[in-house]
Design a protein around this motif. Structure first.
Motif, PDB file in Angstrom:
ATOM      1  N   LEU A 109      42.386  31.815  47.576  1.00 35.15           N
ATOM      2  CA  LEU A 109      41.727  30.509  47.520  1.00 35.15           C
ATOM      3  C   LEU A 109      41.469  29.965  48.924  1.00 35.15           C
ATOM      4  O   LEU A 109      40.426  29.354  49.181  1.00 35.15           O
ATOM      5  CB  LEU A 109      42.545  29.526  46.682  1.00 35.15           C
ATOM      6  N   THR A 110      42.390  30.206  49.844  1.00 33.36           N
ATOM      7  CA  THR A 110      42.186  29.795  51.233  1.00 33.36           C
ATOM      8  C   THR A 110      41.027  30.577  51.841  1.00 33.36           C
ATOM      9  O   THR A 110      40.146  30.004  52.498  1.00 33.36           O
ATOM     10  CB  THR A 110      43.482  29.996  52.054  1.00 33.36           C
ATOM     11  N   GLN A 111      41.009  31.896  51.615  1.00 34.54           N
ATOM     12  CA  GLN A 111      39.919  32.732  52.113  1.00 34.54           C
ATOM     13  C   GLN A 111      38.588  32.267  51.512  1.00 34.54           C
ATOM     14  O   GLN A 111      37.562  32.241  52.200  1.00 34.54           O
ATOM     15  CB  GLN A 111      40.171  34.204  51.775  1.00 34.54           C
ATOM     16  N   TRP A 112      38.592  31.901  50.255  1.00 34.76           N
ATOM     17  CA  TRP A 112      37.406  31.434  49.550  1.00 34.76           C
ATOM     18  C   TRP A 112      36.839  30.181  50.216  1.00 34.76           C
ATOM     19  O   TRP A 112      35.660  30.118  50.553  1.00 34.76           O
ATOM     20  CB  TRP A 112      37.772  31.173  48.093  1.00 34.76           C
ATOM     21  N   ARG A 113      37.695  29.190  50.417  1.00 33.52           N
ATOM     22  CA  ARG A 113      37.229  27.939  51.024  1.00 33.52           C
ATOM     23  C   ARG A 113      36.704  28.170  52.441  1.00 33.52           C
ATOM     24  O   ARG A 113      35.665  27.634  52.825  1.00 33.52           O
ATOM     25  CB  ARG A 113      38.348  26.896  51.011  1.00 33.52           C
ATOM     26  N   ASP A 114      37.429  28.954  53.210  1.00 36.41           N
ATOM     27  CA  ASP A 114      36.987  29.268  54.576  1.00 36.41           C
ATOM     28  C   ASP A 114      35.657  30.030  54.561  1.00 36.41           C
ATOM     29  O   ASP A 114      34.771  29.757  55.365  1.00 36.41           O
ATOM     30  CB  ASP A 114      38.040  30.087  55.321  1.00 36.41           C
ATOM     31  N   GLY A 115      35.530  30.966  53.623  1.00 36.77           N
ATOM     32  CA  GLY A 115      34.307  31.755  53.521  1.00 36.77           C
ATOM     33  C   GLY A 115      33.107  30.910  53.117  1.00 36.77           C
ATOM     34  O   GLY A 115      32.000  31.102  53.629  1.00 36.77           O
ATOM     35  N   LEU A 116      33.313  29.953  52.209  1.00 37.59           N
ATOM     36  CA  LEU A 116      32.215  29.073  51.806  1.00 37.59           C
ATOM     37  C   LEU A 116      31.738  28.223  52.975  1.00 37.59           C
ATOM     38  O   LEU A 116      30.541  27.988  53.134  1.00 37.59           O
ATOM     39  CB  LEU A 116      32.650  28.152  50.657  1.00 37.59           C
ATOM     40  N   ASP A 117      32.678  27.769  53.805  1.00 34.03           N
ATOM     41  CA  ASP A 117      32.304  26.961  54.973  1.00 34.03           C
ATOM     42  C   ASP A 117      31.425  27.740  55.941  1.00 34.03           C
ATOM     43  O   ASP A 117      30.630  27.152  56.661  1.00 34.03           O
ATOM     44  CB  ASP A 117      33.560  26.463  55.707  1.00 34.03           C
ATOM     45  N   ALA A 118      31.558  29.053  55.957  1.00 36.72           N
ATOM     46  CA  ALA A 118      30.805  29.889  56.905  1.00 36.72           C
ATOM     47  C   ALA A 118      29.409  30.275  56.394  1.00 36.72           C
ATOM     48  O   ALA A 118      28.598  30.780  57.164  1.00 36.72           O
ATOM     49  CB  ALA A 118      31.602  31.161  57.212  1.00 36.72           C
ATOM     50  N   ILE A 119      29.127  30.021  55.126  1.00 34.69           N
ATOM     51  CA  ILE A 119      27.827  30.415  54.566  1.00 34.69           C
ATOM     52  C   ILE A 119      26.740  29.455  55.034  1.00 34.69           C
ATOM     53  O   ILE A 119      26.917  28.241  55.039  1.00 34.69           O
ATOM     54  CB  ILE A 119      27.883  30.457  53.020  1.00 34.69           C
ATOM     55  N   GLU A 120      25.606  30.024  55.425  1.00 34.69           N
ATOM     56  CA  GLU A 120      24.422  29.237  55.770  1.00 34.69           C
ATOM     57  C   GLU A 120      23.606  29.093  54.490  1.00 34.69           C
ATOM     58  O   GLU A 120      22.966  30.043  54.039  1.00 34.69           O
ATOM     59  CB  GLU A 120      23.635  29.953  56.853  1.00 34.69           C
ATOM     60  N   TRP A 121      23.622  27.893  53.894  1.00 34.80           N
ATOM     61  CA  TRP A 121      23.067  27.693  52.568  1.00 34.80           C
ATOM     62  C   TRP A 121      21.553  27.560  52.527  1.00 34.80           C
ATOM     63  O   TRP A 121      20.944  27.807  51.499  1.00 34.80           O
ATOM     64  CB  TRP A 121      23.710  26.481  51.895  1.00 34.80           C
ATOM     65  N   PHE A 169      39.165  33.278  39.850  1.00 36.28           N
ATOM     66  CA  PHE A 169      39.948  34.277  40.556  1.00 36.28           C
ATOM     67  C   PHE A 169      41.192  34.634  39.774  1.00 36.28           C
ATOM     68  O   PHE A 169      41.691  33.834  38.981  1.00 36.28           O
ATOM     69  CB  PHE A 169      40.368  33.758  41.942  1.00 36.28           C
ATOM     70  N   SER A 170      41.698  35.836  40.023  1.00 28.41           N
ATOM     71  CA  SER A 170      42.993  36.234  39.483  1.00 28.41           C
ATOM     72  C   SER A 170      43.724  37.009  40.567  1.00 28.41           C
ATOM     73  O   SER A 170      43.128  37.431  41.558  1.00 28.41           O
ATOM     74  CB  SER A 170      42.827  37.102  38.230  1.00 28.41           C
ATOM     75  N   ALA A 171      45.002  37.196  40.360  1.00 30.75           N
ATOM     76  CA  ALA A 171      45.803  37.947  41.325  1.00 30.75           C
ATOM     77  C   ALA A 171      45.366  39.405  41.381  1.00 30.75           C
ATOM     78  O   ALA A 171      45.711  40.114  42.315  1.00 30.75           O
ATOM     79  CB  ALA A 171      47.291  37.842  40.974  1.00 30.75           C
ATOM     80  N   ALA A 172      44.576  39.844  40.411  1.00 30.07           N
ATOM     81  CA  ALA A 172      44.081  41.219  40.419  1.00 30.07           C
ATOM     82  C   ALA A 172      42.917  41.400  41.394  1.00 30.07           C
ATOM     83  O   ALA A 172      42.565  42.527  41.725  1.00 30.07           O
ATOM     84  CB  ALA A 172      43.642  41.630  39.011  1.00 30.07           C
ATOM     85  N   HIS A 173      42.309  40.294  41.853  1.00 27.44           N
ATOM     86  CA  HIS A 173      41.230  40.399  42.831  1.00 27.44           C
ATOM     87  C   HIS A 173      41.820  40.685  44.210  1.00 27.44           C
ATOM     88  O   HIS A 173      42.884  40.183  44.557  1.00 27.44           O
ATOM     89  CB  HIS A 173      40.423  39.101  42.887  1.00 27.44           C
ATOM     90  N   SER A 174      41.091  41.460  44.979  1.00 31.70           N
ATOM     91  CA  SER A 174      41.517  41.770  46.345  1.00 31.70           C
ATOM     92  C   SER A 174      40.730  40.911  47.330  1.00 31.70           C
ATOM     93  O   SER A 174      39.709  40.303  46.981  1.00 31.70           O
ATOM     94  CB  SER A 174      41.281  43.251  46.650  1.00 31.70           C
ATOM     95  N   SER A 175      41.189  40.913  48.554  1.00 33.45           N
ATOM     96  CA  SER A 175      40.469  40.231  49.622  1.00 33.45           C
ATOM     97  C   SER A 175      39.075  40.845  49.773  1.00 33.45           C
ATOM     98  O   SER A 175      38.090  40.134  50.025  1.00 33.45           O
ATOM     99  CB  SER A 175      41.270  40.348  50.919  1.00 33.45           C
ATOM    100  N   HIS A 176      38.981  42.147  49.583  1.00 38.73           N
ATOM    101  CA  HIS A 176      37.687  42.844  49.651  1.00 38.73           C
ATOM    102  C   HIS A 176      36.759  42.357  48.535  1.00 38.73           C
ATOM    103  O   HIS A 176      35.562  42.140  48.769  1.00 38.73           O
ATOM    104  CB  HIS A 176      37.903  44.353  49.560  1.00 38.73           C
ATOM    105  N   ASP A 177      37.285  42.182  47.322  1.00 40.12           N
ATOM    106  CA  ASP A 177      36.480  41.662  46.209  1.00 40.12           C
ATOM    107  C   ASP A 177      35.902  40.295  46.569  1.00 40.12           C
ATOM    108  O   ASP A 177      34.723  40.023  46.326  1.00 40.12           O
ATOM    109  CB  ASP A 177      37.320  41.509  44.935  1.00 40.12           C
ATOM    110  N   LEU A 178      36.752  39.458  47.126  1.00 33.68           N
ATOM    111  CA  LEU A 178      36.327  38.108  47.488  1.00 33.68           C
ATOM    112  C   LEU A 178      35.255  38.150  48.578  1.00 33.68           C
ATOM    113  O   LEU A 178      34.261  37.425  48.501  1.00 33.68           O
ATOM    114  CB  LEU A 178      37.533  37.285  47.949  1.00 33.68           C
ATOM    115  N   GLN A 179      35.427  39.011  49.551  1.00 33.64           N
ATOM    116  CA  GLN A 179      34.419  39.118  50.612  1.00 33.64           C
ATOM    117  C   GLN A 179      33.090  39.603  50.051  1.00 33.64           C
ATOM    118  O   GLN A 179      32.027  39.137  50.465  1.00 33.64           O
ATOM    119  CB  GLN A 179      34.903  40.039  51.734  1.00 33.64           C
ATOM    120  N   ARG A 180      33.128  40.507  49.075  1.00 32.80           N
ATOM    121  CA  ARG A 180      31.893  40.952  48.405  1.00 32.80           C
ATOM    122  C   ARG A 180      31.184  39.773  47.747  1.00 32.80           C
ATOM    123  O   ARG A 180      29.960  39.649  47.810  1.00 32.80           O
ATOM    124  CB  ARG A 180      32.200  41.998  47.328  1.00 32.80           C
TER     125      ARG A 180
END
Length: 159
Positions: free
Chosen positions: A59-71, A129-140
């Motif tokens: 969830l932290t990676q998600w929020r940080d990643g959304l902030d970096a997107i150029e919408w 999200f679930s605990a079965a998702h990886s950091s790689h899944d989230l980055q995808r």
């Protein structure tokens, strides 16, 4: 054929009015109770704690990643949520479906939620999200959102 007395049998109708039978007997109750017991042990275990920590890191990676997107022309707004369900407000029903399709074309399933499930004008993407998702899944997913934003913004500009 008659069901034993300890088995409850009843009709259920699906949306297409096709009847479906359901059975509720002691075996189902015992298996549900066992599944609940196993789930409670998992929640209380070190493995359960590890999974919760992993989910919070996602969830932290998600929020940080959304902030970096150029919408561009198609910004999405993250609703406040500390749960694994992370709603992204789109607003327009057609745009929510366009986002869903653009993400699905990249192999990411994110459902578009529209009225009457949510109030008019608040159509959204439901990211779960679930605990079965990886950091790689989230980055995808984050990469897919960035690409979808570019594609949908370009389509919006040419329309």
């Amino acid at each position: 054929m008659t069901a034993p007395r300890h088995v409850r049998v009843g009709p259920v109708t699906l949306g297409n009015d096709l009847p479906v039978a359901f059975f509720c007997g002691p075996c189902q109750i015992e298996s549900r109770a066992h599944a609940l017991e196993v789930a409670l042990h998992l929640v209380e275990s070190e493995e359960g704690q590890r999974r919760r920590c992993h989910l919070q890191a996602l969830l932290t990676q998600w929020r940080d990643g959304l902030d970096a997107i150029e919408w561009g022309r198609m910004p999405l707004r993250l609703m406040p949520s500390s749960t694994p369900i992370q709603p992204l407000i789109v607003g327009d029903n057609a745009q929510a479906l366009a986002w869903q399709d653009a993400l699905q074309a990249q192999g990411c399933y994110v459902g578009a939620i529209r009225p009457p499930t949510v109030p008019p004008g608040t159509a959204r993407l439901r990211v779960t999200f679930s605990a079965a998702h990886s950091s790689h899944d989230l980055q995808r997913l984050l990469n897919a959102l960035q690409q979808a934003s570019r594609t949908l913004s370009a389509e919006s500009a040419s329309a």
